[in-house]
Write an enzyme that holds these catalytic residues in place. Structure first.
Site, PDB file in Angstrom:
ATOM      1  N   HIS A 198     -17.190  -4.110  -1.958  1.00  0.00           N
ATOM      2  CA  HIS A 198     -15.593  -4.289  -2.114  1.00  0.00           C
ATOM      3  C   HIS A 198     -15.438  -5.536  -1.290  1.00  0.00           C
ATOM      4  CE1 HIS A 198     -11.552  -3.827  -2.427  1.00  0.00           C
ATOM      5  NE2 HIS A 198     -11.418  -3.700  -1.047  1.00  0.00           N
ATOM      6  N   TYR A 233       0.756  -1.117  -0.046  1.00  0.00           N
ATOM      7  CA  TYR A 233       0.088  -0.003  -0.176  1.00  0.00           C
ATOM      8  C   TYR A 233       0.923   1.270  -0.266  1.00  0.00           C
ATOM      9  CZ  TYR A 233      -4.527  -2.618   1.072  1.00  0.00           C
ATOM     10  OH  TYR A 233      -5.353  -3.308   0.918  1.00  0.00           O
TER      11      TYR A 233
END
Length: 604
Positions: free
Chosen positions: A371, A184
């Site tokens: 999601h 990330y």
């Protein structure tokens, strides 16, 4: 919608409550075909093939067998030919069919993610019908993932006539992705200074060519107003120990995109506010890179293009995240099961307190983005009011990790004070030998939805998780302690101190030693569904005032019952199964809601 990279096949469509119309354009003088497939192959697919030969248009309704192979003609032809032509080297076939045909050789058309297969031949069939000799070339075929109840939009369709538009970009800048399977990256940006209030009206993710399968999702979060901007345009690893402290304040969602998604247009009467004292000034672009091949040469400049207007629209829109809080302890998914249901909520307590603080009685929901990760095969976002389940906000029984698209609701839905939202994820864990937990990695799981609504509130997150004590007690585990350098507890760093039979084992070791199968997974799912919840209700990057730390799971006295025109009522409470449009259950849910109201009035 263009179906293939060479733009040979294009399909247009429209629908109403009972039927759907397709118009197929193929750059060929031969036959063209499209189909709906459960797997993306011809096996068990519902297929339409047409051609124009000697001035006559032929359309055939066909189906795939149990394996890939030549598709035979259906016993009953359920396609209505509307138009066919061959012009300027193109074959055009237009036809209509019912959404639900009640034919075992057809597939229902629903609001699930569908895999549209397509193929074309260079020549018309040699005889009156297709035969094995008319097989397409290996390159004359493909598959495209679609939401058929989401009609594609363009700037011309989505923007009000005469509206002025400007853009600004935030992009990663030749970022060398580290050679790890999940990374990330957080990059800080300053939003442009605007002379007056503006409305953001379009959000478009632009993915660097070649990285389409590696950029898993990108989110943009607003940071606090007094943010230290010395790190603007610099990269840092999100959630790592070296991340600047201020980055933890960046929680309010400005934009969200996941793999497979397209551009998002706000409805013509709404926009996301920019340029006022309460609007974003500094944001973080959080990019999730999925790098299973551990590449060392991946350089990325993906990011967002934002379109905004000084011509203000009627309402300021907001975005909140609902569902299961991300946790490596309180999100447990057993292995070796075809279906594991996970339940979480946006509780009535959180919504009601936030609405009261904002001076609103209700909000209008107009879009959602579901999601989850690799294990999810279905997701449902339920709407609950006074013990009655109303028609769901969204449901996808064919959820696809590689196609996560915004869903515009057919009609805006009013979310009132006292209502709650329930998120259900249906996981297939047959290929997992060990327990899976919630987390940021693609191999971990999530169960969340980005909810788009107006008028805007300060609510950022509305989530729940089962109480950790209840979870551990279910497995017969008593006292535990966190070991290692990671202060965030998860199943791998929780060392068991009691009972003696588990002493000095981690919670993960104990859970992985259990005999997991369909029955034991169902038992756990049912137990977790009824456990006391920890509520995560966050507004302006702080817990919302007046909300409880713990809440009970919602009680549903009257679950939604969807009518199936072929076989009668079909309860969808516990298993995420295929359905037709959500409006099929409206009338029955209205009736049961009325009965519930009367029951409360007369104290039955």
């Amino acid at each position: 919608m263009v179906l293939d990279l060479n733009e040979v096949m294009t399909v247009y469509w429209n629908f109403d409550d009972t039927s759907i119309t397709f118009e197929v354009h193929g750059k060929t003088k031969g036959w063209v075909g499209i189909g709906i497939s459960p797997s993306g192959s011809m096996a068990d697919a519902d297929i339409a093939v047409g051609w124009v030969k000697n001035g006559k248009t032929v359309l055939t309704d066909r189906h795939g067998g149990s394996q890939n192979g030549f598709p035979p003609v259906d016993t009953v032809q359920n396609l209505e030919l509307l138009e066919g032509m061959e012009v300027d080297g193109y074959t055009v076939i237009k036809f209509r069919r019912l959404l639900v045909t009640c034919d075992s050789e057809d597939l229902d058309i629903t609001d699930d993610t569908i895999k549209m297969i397509f193929a074309w031949g260079d020549e018309d069939p040699s005889g009156d019908d297709l035969s094995g000799d008319d097989r397409h070339k290996f390159t004359n075929r493909g598959v495209k993932k679609l939401l058929l109840f989401n009609l594609p939009e363009t700037d011309g369709d989505a923007f009000p006539e005469g509206e002025t538009h400007l853009t600004f970009d935030i992009f990663n800048n030749n970022f060398l992705v580290p050679p790890v399977d999940t990374y990330y990256n957080c990059r800080l940006f300053r939003i442009p200074d605007f002379p007056s209030k503006q409305h953001l009206v379009k959000v478009e993710a632009i993915i660097q060519k070649g990285n389409e399968l590696n950029v898993h999702h990108m989110d943009v979060y607003r940071c606090k107003d007094n943010f230290n901007t010395t790190n603007v345009n610099e990269n840092t690893r999100c959630f790592a120990s070296g991340m600047p402290e201020d980055f933890n304040s960046c929680l309010s969602t400005v934009a969200a995109w996941s793999i497979g998604g397209g551009a998002f247009y706000f409805p013509k009467h709404t926009g996301f506010s920019l340029g006022t004292p309460g609007d974003p000034k500094v944001v973080i672009l959080q990019t999730h890179y999925d790098n299973p091949q551990i590449r060392t040469d991946m350089v990325d400049s993906s990011g967002y293009r934002f379109t905004y207007t000084p011509d203000l629209r009627t309402y300021d829109a907001g975005i909140m995240v609902v569902g299961h809080g991300i946790s490596g302890l309180q999100h447990i998914i057993p292995p070796n099961a075809e279906s594991v249901l996970d339940y979480s909520e946006c509780p009535a307590n959180c919504l009601s307190e936030t609405l009261k603080a904002e001076g609103h009685d209700s909000i209008n929901v107009f879009a959602v983005l579901l999601h989850s990760h690799l294990l999810a095969k279905g997701m449902t976002l339920r709407h609950l009011r006074n013990g009655t389940e109303l028609p769901y906000f969204a449901k996808d029984s064919s959820y696809d990790f590689n196609f996560q698209e915004y869903r515009m609701l057919p009609e805006e839905r009013v979310l009132e004070s006292g209502d709650s939202i329930q998120m259900i994820c249906n996981y297939n864990t047959l290929k997992r030998e060990n327990v899976t937990v919630g987390g940021l990695s693609t191999e971990n799981e999530m169960c969340q939805t980005f909810v788009y609504y107006y008028p805007k509130m300060s609510l950022d997150f509305c989530e729940t998780m089962p109480n950790s004590t209840s979870l551990l007690r279910y497995f017969g585990i008593g006292r535990v302690k966190v070991v290692g350098d990671d202060y965030i507890p998860d199943l791998n760093n929780l060392l068991i101190q009691s009972p003696p039979k588990y002493e000095n084992k981690t919670v993960m070791e104990v859970l992985n030693s259990l005999n997991w199968n369909e029955e034991s997974a169902d038992d756990f799912s049912l137990a977790a569904r009824s456990m006391l919840r920890v509520q995560n209700c966050i507004s302006k990057r702080e817990p919302t005032a007046g909300v409880k730390k713990y809440v009970q799971p919602p009680k549903i006295d009257f679950p939604l019952v969807e009518t199936n025109s072929c076989s009668g009522p079909d309860s969808t409470t516990d298993k995420t199964t295929s359905s037709t449009q959500q409006l099929h259950g409206v009338y029955l849910s209205v009736v049961v809601a009325l009965l519930a109201s009367l029951q409360q009035s007369f104290n039955y």
